[in-house]
Each structure stands twice: as C-alpha cells, then as structure tokens.
Write a protein that holds these residues in place. Structure first.
Motif, PDB file in Angstrom:
ATOM      1  N   GLU A 112       0.819  -1.214   0.000  1.00 62.62           N
ATOM      2  CA  GLU A 112       0.000   0.000   0.000  1.00 62.62           C
ATOM      3  C   GLU A 112       0.850   1.259   0.000  1.00 62.62           C
ATOM      4  N   SER A 113       2.139   1.104  -0.227  1.00 62.78           N
ATOM      5  CA  SER A 113       3.023   2.265  -0.219  1.00 62.78           C
ATOM      6  C   SER A 113       2.565   3.299  -1.248  1.00 62.78           C
ATOM      7  N   GLY A 114       2.521   4.555  -0.825  1.00 65.22           N
ATOM      8  CA  GLY A 114       2.091   5.641  -1.702  1.00 65.22           C
ATOM      9  C   GLY A 114       0.604   5.882  -1.697  1.00 65.22           C
ATOM     10  N   GLN A 115      -0.137   5.036  -0.996  1.00 66.60           N
ATOM     11  CA  GLN A 115      -1.588   5.183  -0.949  1.00 66.60           C
ATOM     12  C   GLN A 115      -2.017   5.934   0.317  1.00 66.60           C
ATOM     13  N   ASN A 171      -1.864   9.078   5.146  1.00 65.06           N
ATOM     14  CA  ASN A 171      -0.915   8.536   4.184  1.00 65.06           C
ATOM     15  C   ASN A 171      -0.313   7.241   4.746  1.00 65.06           C
ATOM     16  N   ILE A 172      -0.332   6.165   3.962  1.00 65.63           N
ATOM     17  CA  ILE A 172       0.108   4.864   4.451  1.00 65.63           C
ATOM     18  C   ILE A 172       1.597   4.868   4.816  1.00 65.63           C
ATOM     19  N   ASP A 173       2.436   5.455   3.956  1.00 68.29           N
ATOM     20  CA  ASP A 173       3.875   5.468   4.235  1.00 68.29           C
ATOM     21  C   ASP A 173       4.179   6.190   5.547  1.00 68.29           C
ATOM     22  N   GLU A 174       3.575   7.347   5.714  1.00 66.05           N
ATOM     23  CA  GLU A 174       3.781   8.111   6.947  1.00 66.05           C
ATOM     24  C   GLU A 174       3.243   7.350   8.158  1.00 66.05           C
ATOM     25  N   LEU A 175       2.128   6.701   7.945  1.00 64.35           N
ATOM     26  CA  LEU A 175       1.508   5.911   9.008  1.00 64.35           C
ATOM     27  C   LEU A 175       2.435   4.792   9.469  1.00 64.35           C
ATOM     28  N   ALA A 176       2.992   4.058   8.507  1.00 64.18           N
ATOM     29  CA  ALA A 176       3.877   2.939   8.829  1.00 64.18           C
ATOM     30  C   ALA A 176       5.149   3.425   9.520  1.00 64.18           C
ATOM     31  N   GLN A 177       5.720   4.519   9.009  1.00 64.55           N
ATOM     32  CA  GLN A 177       6.936   5.056   9.622  1.00 64.55           C
ATOM     33  C   GLN A 177       6.678   5.516  11.050  1.00 64.55           C
ATOM     34  N   ASN A 178       5.572   6.234  11.264  1.00 64.36           N
ATOM     35  CA  ASN A 178       5.248   6.721  12.603  1.00 64.36           C
ATOM     36  C   ASN A 178       4.964   5.562  13.562  1.00 64.36           C
TER      37      ASN A 178
END
Length: 527
Positions: free
Chosen positions: A357-360, A371-378
């Motif tokens: 889901e990166s970029g979604q 944002n999925i990427d920001e969510l995963a990183q956080n």
C-alpha cells in the motif's frame, strides 16, 4: 476490565421448562448445492452445547441466524401490502428458475432419483446412488430452468400437495443458495448422533417472519431453526425504525434471549443482536460467546508476560488501529502476510511485485485522510518508544504469479527481486518467529503469514499454528483471532491445541482495538 465485562449466561436462565428461548446463532457457513461439507461444520457443532442446555431442561429452542449477504426485502413493505406480497409469492412461475435447485437439493435421495428418472439426463442418473453427495443435485442443476420447472411441477402434482415455494422463498430478497434448510438437516444429525441420549426434533421455518403457527406448536425439548434473517433487509438496516419492526415481530416468538453469535456482535445495526434483547428486556450469552468473552478478558486483562502479538493479512489500513492500540499491552510484535511488504518498502527494502500500500492513503474512522507510508513510519517510531520489538520477515517464499509452483524462489535476504512477489515467509523467518513464540507466555494471532490456501505458500502459517499449539501444552496462553488465521490453524490440524480459536474475525479485531461490541454490551452484566 472496563470494555469487556462478564455477562449472564444461559446457565442463569431459570426456569426454562416450557419456555421459548430465542438463540441468536452464527450459522454463516459454506454450502454447495445444498450440501454441507462435514469437515467444515464447526459453527453448527459449536452451537450444540447451548442448544442442549436448553432442550435438556425442557425448554423450546428457537434459533435465529443469517447467511451470506442477500439483497433482502423490507418486512414493513410486505407486511402492509397484501397485493405486493401475493405478487412475490407467484414469482416462481416465471422462467428465472428461482429456488428450483435448492428445492431439489433438500429432497431425499430416493425422490431425487425418481425425478431425475423423468428427465433428459435419466440415463446418467441411473448409475447414481440414492446416498447423499453422489452427484444427483449437480446433475439436476445442469438442466434448463424450463425442464427443472416441468419436473418439479410433475412431482408436486403427484402425491405431494404442499405448496412448492411457500412464504419468503419467492419474495425478491430470497437467494436459493443461501437458505438455511441444509443447516437444519445437519443440526438434526449432530443433535441425534449419540444414541444414548433422547432424540431431539429439529423443525425449519421457511420464512423467519411468518413462523407464528410453528412456534405455537413446538413442544418442550424441540428445536426450530428460522430461515435466513437477511432475506429481510430490516435485519441490518441503517434505519432504526426498520430494525425495530423486525425485532418487535421476532420478540413475540420467545420468552428469553440468548446470544451465541460472537461473529456478529460487532455490528451496531442488527435487529437480532442489539434491538431484540432490548425489546425482550434481558439478554444472556450462550456457551460459545461466554468462552469468547472469558478468553479476551484473560488476554486483555492481566495476561502473563512477555506477551506477543502476531499480525498478518493484506492491508495496513485495515489493522493500523489494532496495531496502535495493542502497543500498550505487548512486548513483541510479529508482522507477516502482505502487510509486511508495505513496512519493508517503507524501511527501504526492495519488494519486487509484492502487494503493498506504499504511496496510498485512506480515510480513517474520524474522516481524516492518512498517508500509508507516513503511518507505517510513525508506527515503527511509536513501537520503539513503547519498547516493543517489531519483527519483519528476513526472507521470503516468492513466485512470479500468485499460483502454485514446484520451484518457488526462496530469497536469501529480506529483499525481493524484480519480477517476483512475496507469497509466504521464508524458512529463516519461520525459525525467528517460532523462537519468539517459544519465549512468550501469551500470544494472540490475527492474520495469516501468506497465501496458505495454496500449499506452496502454507508453511509459514502452519508453522505458526504448530508452535502455538506446542507452547500451549507447556502453559502458553494462546488465542487465534478468527478469520483466515483460524482457517489456517484448522487446515493443519492445530486449532484444537491452542487455548481458544475465536469464531469471529472482525469482532475479534474490534475487541483487540479496544472497542465496545454492541451485541455484547446489549446483554446483562453478571452481578
């Protein structure tokens, strides 16, 4: 704990003799051409203890269940419009063939053979046995609707004077493949499997909202299964008044209410899990729901540490609330399945053509876009701050397509080469995850590690199930949170070796996220 209290159970109902007990059950299972695979009838078997508790005391057990997602029809419309109701009852006369195959599937083997003997496939039918499951229904299904109609009319006009398609069977909300009649047959077989016990009569009402006469005729110790509740859209209507009309009608059938349907307890809009106990004035849980509540109280309360959560499945967006909530309760988090590839990509790994889901982005429950990427990183930052170790796959079982193969690619690292997709965790990851389970004292698993339905990619999920089963024998508190992970554990034979396998995937997720389940909240607290 505040979110999940112990509830009154069926053991607290007294007296039950000659009382009609409405039991909301979950018989939402797979039926093919009117036949239930006996290796997949766990939901029927799970209901037996609660049913027997009622019938053994001379109570009358009235079962309410749904199956699938039919379109359904509004009860209020049918109830108040005689002309429209009569029109629906005559739909079977057209050429659409609604209900023909399911009606045939529910006949005895002897009668099926007789009907097929009149058909254009009589020669093929001659070699078939009268025993159930030998292909008679499949053969009938291959006929044209016109021939099916003709054969059933001939059968009806013989020695059988009953109406061919009564009540709801021909309202436009009816789906022949979603009838619960085969469940009634299997339930009868299971309830009467022990010859040392008194026989139990199981009846079936072909219209859940038109069963008054059947209910009135029931005797102590008998069971009545009502037809699929969702053939009426009122059951899950977003309009409270429509749900109330259905619940008020069903409430007339019973004196007591018992819920044994954990799988639907997370649904706020349900006439039979929320409104029905409110109208009857009380509600208690059956043995299956009681076990669910007690298991999650143990897990989410003061569970033994260290505690491990294993989370798999496809989408980060579906489980991010769960992941964020359980950080406060666990020591280690294992991430597998397709959602692992999103975390790996965010961490800088190559993931080839793997689902991610990166970029979604998605809309959260508060209406905000995330944002999925920001969510995963956080999330990884939060986990570190909570001193929670997060384990991601260190190798993978891959292929160019999501299909079986005798020679899958097993990567040497967490990187997946271009042109390949990850479909299961690799052998080094399996050993890493197994070691983590063996060092834990509490484990909850929700979501498979790979595409376990294909044998090539089942090793990861099956290994998790086995390790949890082995650990349970040594005192591990182990819970599998329903859904696909429960299916995987059953497929490999280790489901019976863990402390508890939940009967509701979505309900299990909601509990782990710290939500109050409306279908449980509606029941009486144990004082």
């Amino acid at each position: 704990m505040s979110l999940l209290k112990h509830k009154r159970s069926v053991d607290d109902l007294w007296p039950v003799r000659r009382k009609r007990v409405l039991v909301r059950i979950d018989f939402n299972l797979e039926i093919n051409n009117g036949v239930i695979d006996k290796s997949k009838d766990q939901r029927i078997r799970a209901a037996i203890p609660t049913i027997r508790r009622i019938t053994d005391q001379g109570g009358i057990c009235i079962l309410l269940s749904h199956m699938g997602r039919p379109t359904g029809h509004k009860f209020g419309v049918l109830k108040n419009d005689d002309a429209k109701r009569r029109r629906y009852l005559n739909i079977w006369k057209d050429e659409k063939g609604a209900g023909y195959t399911v009606y045939f599937s529910l006949l005895s083997g002897e009668i099926k053979k007789k009907i097929l003997g009149w058909s254009s496939v009589a020669t093929s039918a001659a070699d078939l046995s009268e025993v159930q499951g030998t292909g008679k229904t499949d053969l009938f299904a291959s006929l044209s609707n016109a021939e099916k109609k003709s054969l059933l009319k001939r059968f009806q006009n013989g020695d059988h004077s009953t109406t061919l398609f009564p009540h709801l069977r021909q309202y436009d909300g009816y789906h022949d493949e979603l009838t619960l009649m085969p469940v009634a047959t299997r339930l009868y077989e299971l309830l009467n499997a022990d010859p040392s016990r008194p026989p139990v009569d199981v009846h079936f009402a072909e219209d859940c909202m038109n069963a008054n006469d059947m209910v009135a005729s029931l005797l102590p110790g008998q069971v009545l299964l009502l037809e699929n509740l969702r053939f009426y859209s009122d059951e899950n209507s977003l309009i409270e008044s429509e749900r109330m009309i259905m619940a008020q009608h069903l409430a007339k059938y019973g004196d007591y209410f018992v819920s044994d349907a954990f799988g639907t307890s997370h649904r706020r809009n349900s006439a039979t899990t929320v409104e029905l106990p409110a109208i009857i004035g009380h509600g208690c849980c059956g043995y299956l729901l009681k076990k669910e509540i007690e298991s999650y109280v143990d897990l989410l309360g003061d569970s033994p540490r260290p505690m491990l959560a294993i989370v798999g499945g496809a989408k980060v967006a579906d489980k991010i609330s769960l992941l964020e909530h359980i950080l406060r309760k666990i020591d280690t988090l294992i991430i597998g399945g397709a959602m692992a590839y999103t975390f790996l990509k965010v961490a800088g790994y190559e993931i080839g053509n793997s689902f991610n889901e990166s970029g979604q982005s998605f809309i959260d429950k508060y209406g905000g876009r995330r944002n999925i990427d920001e969510l995963a990183q956080n999330f990884l930052i939060k986990a570190k701050a909570c001193n929670v170790q997060v384990l991601l796959p260190v190798d993978h079982v891959c292929h160019t397509t999501c299909e079986a193969t005798d020679s899958p690619l097993i990567t040497e690292t967490a990187h997946i080469p271009s042109g390949f997709m990850g479909l299961d965790i690799g052998p080094r990851t399996i050993e890493l995850y197994r070691k983590c389970i063996s060092q834990s004292k509490s484990v909850v698993w929700n979501g498979p590690m790979g595409v376990f339905e294909i044998p090539t990619y089942a090793t990861g999920s099956f290994s998790i199930a086995k390790e949890m089963g082995d650990g349970t024998q040594e005192g591990l508190l182990s819970i599998i949170g329903g859904g696909a992970s429960a299916d995987a554990a059953r497929m490999c034979g280790h489901a019976s070796r863990v402390c508890h396998v939940s009967s509701g995937g979505a309900a299990s997720l909601d509990l782990l996220e710290g939500k109050v389940l409306p279908g449980i909240d509606a029941l009486d607290d144990l004082e």
